[in-house]
Design a protein around this motif. Structure first.
Motif, PDB file in Angstrom:
ATOM      1  N   LEU A 167       0.824  -1.211   0.000  1.00 18.45           N
ATOM      2  CA  LEU A 167       0.000   0.000   0.000  1.00 18.45           C
ATOM      3  C   LEU A 167       0.857   1.259   0.000  1.00 18.45           C
ATOM      4  CD1 LEU A 167      -2.632  -1.167   2.652  1.00 18.45           C
ATOM      5  CD2 LEU A 167      -3.005  -0.973   0.195  1.00 18.45           C
ATOM      6  N   SER A 168       1.877   1.280   0.842  1.00 20.74           N
ATOM      7  CA  SER A 168       2.684   2.493   0.981  1.00 20.74           C
ATOM      8  C   SER A 168       3.436   2.849  -0.294  1.00 20.74           C
ATOM      9  CB  SER A 168       3.675   2.344   2.142  1.00 20.74           C
ATOM     10  OG  SER A 168       4.595   1.294   1.889  1.00 20.74           O
ATOM     11  N   LYS A 169       3.799   1.838  -1.100  1.00 21.87           N
ATOM     12  CA  LYS A 169       4.548   2.128  -2.324  1.00 21.87           C
ATOM     13  C   LYS A 169       3.732   2.976  -3.298  1.00 21.87           C
ATOM     14  CE  LYS A 169       3.275  -2.100  -4.851  1.00 21.87           C
ATOM     15  NZ  LYS A 169       3.772  -3.355  -5.456  1.00 21.87           N
ATOM     16  N   LEU A 170       2.409   2.921  -3.185  1.00 23.06           N
ATOM     17  CA  LEU A 170       1.561   3.715  -4.078  1.00 23.06           C
ATOM     18  C   LEU A 170       1.681   5.202  -3.768  1.00 23.06           C
ATOM     19  CD1 LEU A 170      -1.630   1.457  -4.026  1.00 23.06           C
ATOM     20  CD2 LEU A 170       0.232   1.473  -5.706  1.00 23.06           C
ATOM     21  N   LEU A 171       1.901   5.541  -2.490  1.00 25.41           N
ATOM     22  CA  LEU A 171       2.078   6.939  -2.113  1.00 25.41           C
ATOM     23  C   LEU A 171       3.493   7.418  -2.416  1.00 25.41           C
ATOM     24  CD1 LEU A 171      -0.593   6.295  -0.679  1.00 25.41           C
ATOM     25  CD2 LEU A 171       0.246   7.583   1.304  1.00 25.41           C
ATOM     26  N   ASN A 185     -21.087  30.583  14.624  1.00 27.83           N
ATOM     27  CA  ASN A 185     -20.859  32.032  14.617  1.00 27.83           C
ATOM     28  C   ASN A 185     -19.956  32.493  15.755  1.00 27.83           C
ATOM     29  OD1 ASN A 185     -22.569  31.688  16.760  1.00 27.83           O
ATOM     30  ND2 ASN A 185     -24.291  32.849  15.902  1.00 27.83           N
ATOM     31  N   LYS A 186     -19.136  31.592  16.267  1.00 23.26           N
ATOM     32  CA  LYS A 186     -18.102  32.016  17.207  1.00 23.26           C
ATOM     33  C   LYS A 186     -17.026  32.789  16.445  1.00 23.26           C
ATOM     34  CE  LYS A 186     -18.939  28.154  20.350  1.00 23.26           C
ATOM     35  NZ  LYS A 186     -18.380  26.953  21.006  1.00 23.26           N
ATOM     36  N   LYS A 187     -16.114  33.415  17.179  1.00 22.53           N
ATOM     37  CA  LYS A 187     -15.155  34.314  16.541  1.00 22.53           C
ATOM     38  C   LYS A 187     -13.989  33.579  15.879  1.00 22.53           C
ATOM     39  CE  LYS A 187     -16.163  38.249  19.557  1.00 22.53           C
ATOM     40  NZ  LYS A 187     -15.614  39.225  20.527  1.00 22.53           N
ATOM     41  N   GLU A 188     -13.758  32.312  16.258  1.00 19.50           N
ATOM     42  CA  GLU A 188     -12.577  31.615  15.749  1.00 19.50           C
ATOM     43  C   GLU A 188     -12.786  31.116  14.322  1.00 19.50           C
ATOM     44  OE1 GLU A 188     -14.252  30.643  18.428  1.00 19.50           O
ATOM     45  OE2 GLU A 188     -12.997  31.065  20.173  1.00 19.50           O
ATOM     46  N   SER A 189     -11.742  31.212  13.516  1.00 26.50           N
ATOM     47  CA  SER A 189     -11.735  30.585  12.199  1.00 26.50           C
ATOM     48  C   SER A 189     -11.109  29.203  12.317  1.00 26.50           C
ATOM     49  CB  SER A 189     -10.910  31.412  11.204  1.00 26.50           C
ATOM     50  OG  SER A 189     -11.547  32.623  10.897  1.00 26.50           O
ATOM     51  N   ARG A 190     -11.651  28.253  11.573  1.00 20.59           N
ATOM     52  CA  ARG A 190     -11.058  26.919  11.517  1.00 20.59           C
ATOM     53  C   ARG A 190     -10.147  26.856  10.297  1.00 20.59           C
ATOM     54  NH1 ARG A 190     -11.577  21.466  12.932  1.00 20.59           N
ATOM     55  NH2 ARG A 190     -11.239  20.010  11.202  1.00 20.59           N
ATOM     56  N   VAL A 191      -8.925  26.393  10.498  1.00 17.84           N
ATOM     57  CA  VAL A 191      -7.970  26.192   9.404  1.00 17.84           C
ATOM     58  C   VAL A 191      -7.530  24.733   9.452  1.00 17.84           C
ATOM     59  CG1 VAL A 191      -5.728  26.809   8.426  1.00 17.84           C
ATOM     60  CG2 VAL A 191      -7.158  28.576   9.470  1.00 17.84           C
ATOM     61  N   SER A 192      -7.715  24.022   8.362  1.00 21.05           N
ATOM     62  CA  SER A 192      -7.324  22.613   8.330  1.00 21.05           C
ATOM     63  C   SER A 192      -6.399  22.345   7.151  1.00 21.05           C
ATOM     64  CB  SER A 192      -8.554  21.706   8.258  1.00 21.05           C
ATOM     65  OG  SER A 192      -9.315  21.979   7.098  1.00 21.05           O
ATOM     66  N   MET A 193      -5.570  21.323   7.317  1.00 19.10           N
ATOM     67  CA  MET A 193      -4.608  20.908   6.300  1.00 19.10           C
ATOM     68  C   MET A 193      -4.817  19.417   6.076  1.00 19.10           C
ATOM     69  SD  MET A 193      -1.317  22.324   8.397  1.00 19.10           S
ATOM     70  CE  MET A 193      -1.375  23.869   9.293  1.00 19.10           C
ATOM     71  N   ILE A 194      -5.034  19.032   4.833  1.00 19.97           N
ATOM     72  CA  ILE A 194      -5.318  17.621   4.552  1.00 19.97           C
ATOM     73  C   ILE A 194      -4.408  17.102   3.450  1.00 19.97           C
ATOM     74  CG2 ILE A 194      -7.100  15.905   4.172  1.00 19.97           C
ATOM     75  CD1 ILE A 194      -8.284  19.402   4.553  1.00 19.97           C
ATOM     76  N   TYR A 195      -3.704  16.024   3.761  1.00 21.55           N
ATOM     77  CA  TYR A 195      -2.929  15.297   2.754  1.00 21.55           C
ATOM     78  C   TYR A 195      -3.766  14.111   2.300  1.00 21.55           C
ATOM     79  CZ  TYR A 195       0.502  11.980   0.899  1.00 21.55           C
ATOM     80  OH  TYR A 195       1.160  11.069   0.107  1.00 21.55           O
ATOM     81  N   PHE A 196      -4.046  14.053   0.993  1.00 16.58           N
ATOM     82  CA  PHE A 196      -4.821  12.956   0.420  1.00 16.58           C
ATOM     83  C   PHE A 196      -3.852  12.039  -0.325  1.00 16.58           C
ATOM     84  CE2 PHE A 196      -7.765  16.554   0.654  1.00 16.58           C
ATOM     85  CZ  PHE A 196      -8.867  15.988   1.270  1.00 16.58           C
ATOM     86  N   GLY A 197      -3.578  10.886   0.255  1.00 21.33           N
ATOM     87  CA  GLY A 197      -2.639   9.950  -0.347  1.00 21.33           C
ATOM     88  C   GLY A 197      -3.305   9.136  -1.446  1.00 21.33           C
ATOM     89  N   GLY A 198      -2.920   9.410  -2.673  1.00 21.31           N
ATOM     90  CA  GLY A 198      -3.525   8.732  -3.812  1.00 21.31           C
ATOM     91  C   GLY A 198      -2.522   7.914  -4.606  1.00 21.31           C
ATOM     92  N   PRO A 199      -2.988   6.904  -5.329  1.00 19.70           N
ATOM     93  CA  PRO A 199      -2.101   6.078  -6.156  1.00 19.70           C
ATOM     94  C   PRO A 199      -1.821   6.757  -7.496  1.00 19.70           C
ATOM     95  CG  PRO A 199      -4.345   5.306  -6.365  1.00 19.70           C
ATOM     96  CD  PRO A 199      -4.398   6.444  -5.387  1.00 19.70           C
ATOM     97  N   PRO A 200      -0.941   6.191  -8.308  1.00 17.49           N
ATOM     98  CA  PRO A 200      -0.773   6.683  -9.679  1.00 17.49           C
ATOM     99  C   PRO A 200      -2.083   6.565 -10.462  1.00 17.49           C
ATOM    100  CG  PRO A 200       1.056   5.255  -9.062  1.00 17.49           C
ATOM    101  CD  PRO A 200       0.031   5.129  -7.982  1.00 17.49           C
ATOM    102  N   LEU A 201      -2.280   7.431 -11.432  1.00 24.89           N
ATOM    103  CA  LEU A 201      -3.531   7.442 -12.199  1.00 24.89           C
ATOM    104  C   LEU A 201      -3.810   6.110 -12.880  1.00 24.89           C
ATOM    105  CD1 LEU A 201      -3.304  10.993 -13.830  1.00 24.89           C
ATOM    106  CD2 LEU A 201      -4.938  10.258 -12.070  1.00 24.89           C
ATOM    107  N   SER A 202      -2.769   5.401 -13.295  1.00 23.83           N
ATOM    108  CA  SER A 202      -2.963   4.143 -14.020  1.00 23.83           C
ATOM    109  C   SER A 202      -3.143   2.937 -13.109  1.00 23.83           C
ATOM    110  CB  SER A 202      -1.768   3.888 -14.947  1.00 23.83           C
ATOM    111  OG  SER A 202      -0.567   3.796 -14.188  1.00 23.83           O
ATOM    112  N   GLU A 203      -3.022   3.130 -11.779  1.00 20.63           N
ATOM    113  CA  GLU A 203      -3.090   2.014 -10.842  1.00 20.63           C
ATOM    114  C   GLU A 203      -4.474   1.363 -10.854  1.00 20.63           C
ATOM    115  OE1 GLU A 203      -1.625  -0.666  -8.058  1.00 20.63           O
ATOM    116  OE2 GLU A 203      -0.521   0.888  -9.144  1.00 20.63           O
TER     117      GLU A 203
END
Length: 321
Positions: free
Chosen positions: A157-161, A256-274
């Protein structure tokens, strides 16, 4: 703004999400169990330096603080894209603005720098540090899952990333507070959906909003933790485990609270031809629940769909009982 309204909401923070210390050798069993029962879990002692996380958050906040006219310049086909409220091209809206970048950081750096100049070089350096560390962690988790499932080789699985042609992407989301004048306490920041890739790695600031759907359809709110990561099983991993792991439905609700939410997402995908199909070593005489497809085919279909659609439905087999 009616399209942003929350129909089903929950206010209680849920404390039963699996918490896994991935530095411990016995965590592979807990990882498998979490993927089977929730499709979602939180990891600690992950090895990603805290400064990488905080440095990128600062850069993200600075970017989203720019005038809209400047942010809208952040569009370069195949490398990065800025969006505001409209999610995709099929009518989905949310109380969110976002920046999507390819994980080919060298290409992103060249294209980003052509628009934002010297400031982009520093942004790209911080982004590269973060993505490299998070990808390494994601690969370690996938290899521990392979161990837990007794799959060989353990890097199946990891080799695809790690593949040079991996179609992984990185996304920064900013959810501004809802103005009190809006008249609604809660709005949909990002509508309910599953992630189509193999694995998603989420980190956010210390502002709540993330919710996941349990097997009974109830929505639960996830307490934020800016020093840890939340991991989602994606549709592709659900198929590769022949449904043993579950791709979790999730959404973001903004208040409606004062805080903004900031998120960071890494989407691990395979090669297009996989080719995406159940792993033979997991079948043991079982029938496949899914038709084989390439990641390109599924990605194209997913992005032609609405967020809440059951994207895997088209690829499910009717198995005789």
């Amino acid at each position: 703004m009616e399209q942003f309204s929350v129909n089903k909401n929950c206010s209680t923070l849920y404390t039963g999400v699996p918490l896994i210390d991935i530095s411990k050798p016995d965590s592979k069993t807990l990882l498998v169990k979490a993927c089977e029962e929730f499709g979602f879990f939180k990891v600690i002692n992950h090895g990603v330096p805290i400064e990488y996380m905080s440095n990128l958050e600062v850069k993200a906040v600075n970017f989203f603080s720019l005038p809209l006219s400047v942010k809208q310049k952040a569009v370069s086909p195949h490398f990065f894209e800025y969006g505001n409220k409209m999610i995709g091209s099929n009518g989905d809206f949310g109380w969110v603005e976002y920046l999507i970048l390819t994980t080919n950081t060298e290409s992103s750096r060249r294209n980003f720098s052509s628009i934002f100049g010297e400031a982009a070089e520093n942004f790209s350096r911080v982004l590269n540090e973060y993505v490299s560390a998070v990808r390494k962690m994601a690969c370690e988790i996938l290899e521990m899952l392979a161990d837990g499932l007794k799959i060989e080789p353990r890097n199946v699985l990891s080799k695809l990333l790690m593949d040079d042609q991996s179609d992984s992407i990185f996304r920064l989301n900013h959810y501004p507070p809802v103005p009190e004048s809006n008249g609604k306490k809660n709005l949909i920041g990002f509508g309910e959906h599953t992630d189509p890739q193999i694995l998603s790695v989420l980190r956010s600031n210390n502002t709540s909003g993330l919710q996941i759907s349990l097997k009974d359809g109830d929505w639960i709110s996830i307490p934020p933790d800016q020093n840890s990561f939340f991991i989602n099983v994606g549709d592709s991993l659900q198929v590769m485990t022949n449904g043993r792991f579950k791709s979790v439905r999730h959404r973001v609700v903004v208040n409606n609270k004062k805080e903004s939410r900031v998120s960071m997402i890494y989407f691990g995908g395979p090669p297009l031809s996989e080719k995406i199909a159940p792993l033979p070593s997991l079948m043991k005489g079982e029938d496949s629940l899914y038709k084989e497809f390439t990641w390109f085919e599924y990605k194209r279909y997913a992005f032609q769909s609405r967020l809440a659609d059951n994207r895997l439905g088209l690829f499910e087999k009717i198995v005789a009982s």
